[in-house]
Scaffold this active site. Sequence first.
Site, PDB file in Angstrom:
ATOM      1  N   HIS A  53     -28.073 -16.784  33.512  1.00 49.77           N
ATOM      2  CA  HIS A  53     -29.359 -17.464  33.490  1.00 49.77           C
ATOM      3  C   HIS A  53     -30.217 -16.946  34.651  1.00 49.77           C
ATOM      4  O   HIS A  53     -29.720 -16.233  35.527  1.00 49.77           O
ATOM      5  CB  HIS A  53     -29.175 -18.981  33.592  1.00 49.77           C
ATOM      6  CG  HIS A  53     -28.505 -19.423  34.841  1.00 49.77           C
ATOM      7  ND1 HIS A  53     -27.177 -19.826  34.866  1.00 49.77           N
ATOM      8  CD2 HIS A  53     -28.930 -19.497  36.116  1.00 49.77           C
ATOM      9  CE1 HIS A  53     -26.852 -20.131  36.104  1.00 49.77           C
ATOM     10  NE2 HIS A  53     -27.896 -19.935  36.890  1.00 49.77           N
TER      11      HIS A  53
HETATM   12  P1  TYD Z   1     -24.296 -23.573  35.110  1.00 48.62           P
HETATM   13  O1  TYD Z   1     -25.510 -23.426  35.964  1.00 48.62           O
HETATM   14  O2  TYD Z   1     -24.422 -23.187  33.681  1.00 48.62           O
HETATM   15  O3  TYD Z   1     -23.054 -22.792  35.751  1.00 48.62           O
HETATM   16  P2  TYD Z   1     -22.912 -21.280  36.248  1.00 48.62           P
HETATM   17  O4  TYD Z   1     -24.257 -20.698  36.377  1.00 48.62           O
HETATM   18  O5  TYD Z   1     -22.230 -21.385  37.555  1.00 48.62           O
HETATM   19  O6  TYD Z   1     -22.044 -20.561  35.290  1.00 48.62           O
HETATM   20  O7  TYD Z   1     -23.817 -25.074  35.230  1.00 48.62           O
HETATM   21  C1  TYD Z   1     -22.684 -25.567  34.542  1.00 48.62           C
HETATM   22  C2  TYD Z   1     -22.869 -27.052  34.318  1.00 48.62           C
HETATM   23  O8  TYD Z   1     -22.955 -27.733  35.570  1.00 48.62           O
HETATM   24  C3  TYD Z   1     -24.152 -27.364  33.552  1.00 48.62           C
HETATM   25  O9  TYD Z   1     -23.851 -28.408  32.638  1.00 48.62           O
HETATM   26  C4  TYD Z   1     -25.083 -27.895  34.610  1.00 48.62           C
HETATM   27  C5  TYD Z   1     -24.151 -28.505  35.643  1.00 48.62           C
HETATM   28  N1  TYD Z   1     -24.711 -28.431  37.010  1.00 48.62           N
HETATM   29  C6  TYD Z   1     -25.112 -29.581  37.655  1.00 48.62           C
HETATM   30  O10 TYD Z   1     -25.048 -30.689  37.098  1.00 48.62           O
HETATM   31  N2  TYD Z   1     -25.623 -29.492  38.921  1.00 48.62           N
HETATM   32  C7  TYD Z   1     -25.730 -28.300  39.575  1.00 48.62           C
HETATM   33  O11 TYD Z   1     -26.199 -28.255  40.733  1.00 48.62           O
HETATM   34  C8  TYD Z   1     -25.295 -27.111  38.896  1.00 48.62           C
HETATM   35  C9  TYD Z   1     -25.384 -25.766  39.558  1.00 48.62           C
HETATM   36  C10 TYD Z   1     -24.788 -27.214  37.617  1.00 48.62           C
END
Ligand code: TYD
Length: 141
Positions: A53
């Site tokens: 992302h």
């Molecule tokens: P995501 O940003 O997709 O993970 P990564 O980029 O590390 O692979 O986040 C995974 C899940 O965690 C998604 O459901 C959102 C949640 N999340 C939070 O609730 N708070 C946060 O600060 C972050 C970074 C993620």
Amino acid sequence: MEKFSKPQIIEIPKIADPRGNLSVIQEKDTVPFPISRIFYLYDVPADSSRGGHAHHIDNQFMIALAGSFDVVLDNGRESHRYTLNRPYLGLLIPPGYWRTMDNFSAGSVCMVITDQPYDESDYIRDYDEFKALMAPNPKPF
Ligand code: TYD
């Protein structure tokens, strides 16, 4: 803050000590932004890929607190791979870069310090949408 508009590795001050080293991250000093949030990835399977992302406004500073992993940054036109493998080196990721983390070593910990609270509306999670948005005026490397 102009010089911090590009992705870059920033060295975190290290206080070397035979009893064990100490590194310190201070807002607006080691990281060029006010610290709002810290999250970390751990227990990551070896073949896992995280991220996938970009952000509209969130600035991030990413550190391999333990072990190692790679971060691929993509501005919609070109991409660069960074290996993080020292707890005193961090990667500054300004908004506008698609990031993917892979190649996690066993026991690695990826800590991320950011200047914004969690807000799902700040995420761009569709790569085609990201490319259409950024490729005409890509962020610099
Ligand atoms: P995501 O940003 O997709 O993970 P990564 O980029 O590390 O692979 O986040 C995974 C899940 O965690 C998604 O459901 C959102 C949640 N999340 C939070 O609730 N708070 C946060 O600060 C972050 C970074 C993620």
